[in-house]
Scaffold this motif. Structure first.
Motif, PDB file in Angstrom:
ATOM      1  N   MET A 143      71.585  59.184  73.939  1.00  0.00           N
ATOM      2  CA  MET A 143      71.686  60.210  72.838  1.00  0.00           C
ATOM      3  C   MET A 143      70.833  59.559  71.831  1.00  0.00           C
ATOM      4  SD  MET A 143      75.369  60.705  70.475  1.00  0.00           S
ATOM      5  CE  MET A 143      75.963  62.190  71.195  1.00  0.00           C
ATOM      6  N   ASN A 144      70.153  60.483  70.933  1.00  0.00           N
ATOM      7  CA  ASN A 144      69.119  60.202  69.881  1.00  0.00           C
ATOM      8  C   ASN A 144      69.961  59.953  68.473  1.00  0.00           C
ATOM      9  OD1 ASN A 144      67.032  60.912  71.792  1.00  0.00           O
ATOM     10  ND2 ASN A 144      66.773  62.934  71.172  1.00  0.00           N
ATOM     11  N   ASP A 145      69.246  59.049  68.247  1.00  0.00           N
ATOM     12  CA  ASP A 145      69.914  58.571  66.665  1.00  0.00           C
ATOM     13  C   ASP A 145      69.237  59.643  65.630  1.00  0.00           C
ATOM     14  OD1 ASP A 145      70.933  56.177  67.567  1.00  0.00           O
ATOM     15  OD2 ASP A 145      69.104  55.199  67.299  1.00  0.00           O
ATOM     16  N   PHE A 146      70.122  59.969  64.700  1.00  0.00           N
ATOM     17  CA  PHE A 146      69.666  60.776  63.826  1.00  0.00           C
ATOM     18  C   PHE A 146      68.754  60.208  62.919  1.00  0.00           C
ATOM     19  CE2 PHE A 146      70.321  62.560  59.412  1.00  0.00           C
ATOM     20  CZ  PHE A 146      70.028  63.883  59.525  1.00  0.00           C
ATOM     21  N   GLN A 147      67.524  60.957  62.474  1.00  0.00           N
ATOM     22  CA  GLN A 147      66.747  60.736  61.575  1.00  0.00           C
ATOM     23  C   GLN A 147      66.499  61.581  60.577  1.00  0.00           C
ATOM     24  OE1 GLN A 147      62.717  59.585  62.955  1.00  0.00           O
ATOM     25  NE2 GLN A 147      62.875  57.821  61.920  1.00  0.00           N
ATOM     26  N   ASP A 148      66.685  61.420  59.251  1.00  0.00           N
ATOM     27  CA  ASP A 148      66.477  62.654  58.381  1.00  0.00           C
ATOM     28  C   ASP A 148      64.868  62.783  58.228  1.00  0.00           C
ATOM     29  OD1 ASP A 148      65.472  60.940  56.312  1.00  0.00           O
ATOM     30  OD2 ASP A 148      67.041  61.194  55.046  1.00  0.00           O
ATOM     31  N   TRP A 149      64.808  63.985  57.471  1.00  0.00           N
ATOM     32  CA  TRP A 149      63.515  64.862  57.360  1.00  0.00           C
ATOM     33  C   TRP A 149      62.435  63.620  56.561  1.00  0.00           C
ATOM     34  CZ3 TRP A 149      59.755  66.168  53.955  1.00  0.00           C
ATOM     35  CH2 TRP A 149      58.839  67.179  54.221  1.00  0.00           C
ATOM     36  N   ASN A 150      62.827  62.707  55.717  1.00  0.00           N
ATOM     37  CA  ASN A 150      62.359  61.862  54.929  1.00  0.00           C
ATOM     38  C   ASN A 150      61.784  60.977  55.631  1.00  0.00           C
ATOM     39  OD1 ASN A 150      62.239  63.515  52.466  1.00  0.00           O
ATOM     40  ND2 ASN A 150      64.198  62.322  51.856  1.00  0.00           N
ATOM     41  N   LEU A 151      62.524  60.144  56.575  1.00  0.00           N
ATOM     42  CA  LEU A 151      62.374  59.123  57.632  1.00  0.00           C
ATOM     43  C   LEU A 151      61.119  59.539  58.449  1.00  0.00           C
ATOM     44  CD1 LEU A 151      65.830  57.496  57.795  1.00  0.00           C
ATOM     45  CD2 LEU A 151      63.752  56.743  56.727  1.00  0.00           C
ATOM     46  N   LYS A 152      61.566  60.902  59.158  1.00  0.00           N
ATOM     47  CA  LYS A 152      60.371  61.436  59.913  1.00  0.00           C
ATOM     48  C   LYS A 152      58.885  61.506  59.425  1.00  0.00           C
ATOM     49  CE  LYS A 152      63.646  63.970  63.024  1.00  0.00           C
ATOM     50  NZ  LYS A 152      63.878  65.150  63.259  1.00  0.00           N
ATOM     51  N   VAL A 153      58.884  62.011  58.232  1.00  0.00           N
ATOM     52  CA  VAL A 153      57.616  62.045  57.541  1.00  0.00           C
ATOM     53  C   VAL A 153      56.915  60.632  57.171  1.00  0.00           C
ATOM     54  CG1 VAL A 153      56.549  62.671  55.252  1.00  0.00           C
ATOM     55  CG2 VAL A 153      58.103  64.289  56.382  1.00  0.00           C
ATOM     56  N   LYS A 154      57.910  59.725  56.769  1.00  0.00           N
ATOM     57  CA  LYS A 154      57.572  58.328  56.521  1.00  0.00           C
ATOM     58  C   LYS A 154      56.884  57.652  57.735  1.00  0.00           C
ATOM     59  CE  LYS A 154      59.355  53.836  56.216  1.00  0.00           C
ATOM     60  NZ  LYS A 154      60.489  53.021  56.361  1.00  0.00           N
ATOM     61  N   ALA A 155      57.790  57.822  58.725  1.00  0.00           N
ATOM     62  CA  ALA A 155      57.262  57.222  60.209  1.00  0.00           C
ATOM     63  C   ALA A 155      55.602  57.811  60.644  1.00  0.00           C
ATOM     64  CB  ALA A 155      58.260  57.587  61.424  1.00  0.00           C
ATOM     65  N   THR A 156      55.502  59.177  60.223  1.00  0.00           N
ATOM     66  CA  THR A 156      54.374  59.825  60.668  1.00  0.00           C
ATOM     67  C   THR A 156      53.066  59.330  59.720  1.00  0.00           C
ATOM     68  OG1 THR A 156      55.519  61.938  61.349  1.00  0.00           O
ATOM     69  CG2 THR A 156      53.111  61.976  60.634  1.00  0.00           C
ATOM     70  N   PHE A 157      53.743  59.195  58.501  1.00  0.00           N
ATOM     71  CA  PHE A 157      52.488  58.675  57.435  1.00  0.00           C
ATOM     72  C   PHE A 157      52.219  57.316  57.814  1.00  0.00           C
ATOM     73  CE2 PHE A 157      51.036  56.778  53.592  1.00  0.00           C
ATOM     74  CZ  PHE A 157      50.408  57.765  53.219  1.00  0.00           C
ATOM     75  N   ALA A 178      52.226  55.910  60.567  1.00  0.00           N
ATOM     76  CA  ALA A 178      51.315  55.674  61.928  1.00  0.00           C
ATOM     77  C   ALA A 178      49.907  56.205  61.646  1.00  0.00           C
ATOM     78  CB  ALA A 178      52.313  56.488  63.107  1.00  0.00           C
ATOM     79  N   THR A 179      49.784  56.893  60.477  1.00  0.00           N
ATOM     80  CA  THR A 179      48.516  57.449  60.431  1.00  0.00           C
ATOM     81  C   THR A 179      47.673  56.844  59.286  1.00  0.00           C
ATOM     82  OG1 THR A 179      49.218  59.325  59.389  1.00  0.00           O
ATOM     83  CG2 THR A 179      49.172  59.637  61.614  1.00  0.00           C
ATOM     84  N   SER A 180      48.071  55.917  58.597  1.00  0.00           N
ATOM     85  CA  SER A 180      47.652  55.429  57.323  1.00  0.00           C
ATOM     86  C   SER A 180      47.424  54.133  57.114  1.00  0.00           C
ATOM     87  CB  SER A 180      48.542  55.870  56.012  1.00  0.00           C
ATOM     88  OG  SER A 180      48.027  55.640  54.901  1.00  0.00           O
ATOM     89  N   LYS A 181      46.635  53.593  56.510  1.00  0.00           N
ATOM     90  CA  LYS A 181      46.675  52.034  56.087  1.00  0.00           C
ATOM     91  C   LYS A 181      47.640  51.531  55.330  1.00  0.00           C
ATOM     92  CE  LYS A 181      41.866  51.767  57.330  1.00  0.00           C
ATOM     93  NZ  LYS A 181      40.388  51.186  56.894  1.00  0.00           N
ATOM     94  N   GLU A 182      48.313  52.536  54.437  1.00  0.00           N
ATOM     95  CA  GLU A 182      49.391  52.327  53.396  1.00  0.00           C
ATOM     96  C   GLU A 182      50.483  52.318  53.962  1.00  0.00           C
ATOM     97  OE1 GLU A 182      48.758  51.295  50.156  1.00  0.00           O
ATOM     98  OE2 GLU A 182      46.836  51.409  50.049  1.00  0.00           O
ATOM     99  N   VAL A 183      51.421  51.641  53.530  1.00  0.00           N
ATOM    100  CA  VAL A 183      52.645  51.717  54.068  1.00  0.00           C
ATOM    101  C   VAL A 183      53.704  52.199  52.912  1.00  0.00           C
ATOM    102  CG1 VAL A 183      54.838  50.322  54.838  1.00  0.00           C
ATOM    103  CG2 VAL A 183      52.449  49.589  55.467  1.00  0.00           C
ATOM    104  N   VAL A 184      54.624  53.164  53.270  1.00  0.00           N
ATOM    105  CA  VAL A 184      55.470  53.615  52.381  1.00  0.00           C
ATOM    106  C   VAL A 184      56.799  53.549  52.537  1.00  0.00           C
ATOM    107  CG1 VAL A 184      53.553  55.608  51.850  1.00  0.00           C
ATOM    108  CG2 VAL A 184      54.980  55.837  53.660  1.00  0.00           C
ATOM    109  N   LEU A 185      57.523  53.956  51.491  1.00  0.00           N
ATOM    110  CA  LEU A 185      58.965  53.963  51.503  1.00  0.00           C
ATOM    111  C   LEU A 185      59.558  55.277  51.092  1.00  0.00           C
ATOM    112  CD1 LEU A 185      59.777  50.322  50.096  1.00  0.00           C
ATOM    113  CD2 LEU A 185      60.048  50.837  52.315  1.00  0.00           C
ATOM    114  N   THR A 186      60.673  55.803  51.594  1.00  0.00           N
ATOM    115  CA  THR A 186      61.417  56.900  50.917  1.00  0.00           C
ATOM    116  C   THR A 186      61.749  56.454  49.491  1.00  0.00           C
ATOM    117  OG1 THR A 186      63.446  56.586  51.689  1.00  0.00           O
ATOM    118  CG2 THR A 186      61.882  57.807  53.081  1.00  0.00           C
ATOM    119  N   VAL A 187      62.226  57.430  48.782  1.00  0.00           N
ATOM    120  CA  VAL A 187      62.798  57.161  47.459  1.00  0.00           C
ATOM    121  C   VAL A 187      64.208  56.351  47.380  1.00  0.00           C
ATOM    122  CG1 VAL A 187      63.822  58.114  45.286  1.00  0.00           C
ATOM    123  CG2 VAL A 187      61.770  58.943  46.342  1.00  0.00           C
ATOM    124  N   THR A 188      64.922  56.772  48.540  1.00  0.00           N
ATOM    125  CA  THR A 188      66.282  55.979  48.909  1.00  0.00           C
ATOM    126  C   THR A 188      66.006  54.643  49.214  1.00  0.00           C
ATOM    127  OG1 THR A 188      67.379  58.085  49.636  1.00  0.00           O
ATOM    128  CG2 THR A 188      68.321  56.141  50.255  1.00  0.00           C
TER     129      THR A 188
END
Length: 77
Positions: free
Chosen positions: A1-15, A17-27
């Motif tokens: 079964m897949n773990d739930f990952q909210d939209w912000n976490l998906k965007v963070k993971a994509t970002f 993976a494609t950037s030299k900067e590491v980011v966090l969600t507001v939460t």
């Protein structure tokens, strides 16, 4: 079964993976500072932290991990 990952976490993971900067969600940033999501949004505006915009979303953004780490490191306990 897949773990739930909210939209912000998906965007963070994509970002991250494609950037030299590491980011966090507001939460995530708020958790590091002991703030709620709403308190963190006020904190971001008050201290003019860098907001990494998310395409197609006016109200959502990510925060630079370096900035949050610096705040945590310099925080007086």
């Amino acid at each position: 079964m897949n773990d739930f990952q909210d939209w912000n976490l998906k965007v963070k993971a994509t970002f991250n993976a494609t950037s030299k900067e590491v980011v966090l969600t507001v939460t995530e940033a708020g958790e590091l500072l002991g703030l709620s999501k709403d308190q963190m949004k006020v904190f971001v505006d008050k201290y003019k932290l860098t907001k990494v915009p998310i395409m197609r979303s006016v109200h959502r953004y990510l925060l630079l991990k370096d900035e949050i780490d610096e705040i945590v490191a310099n925080r007086v306990v």
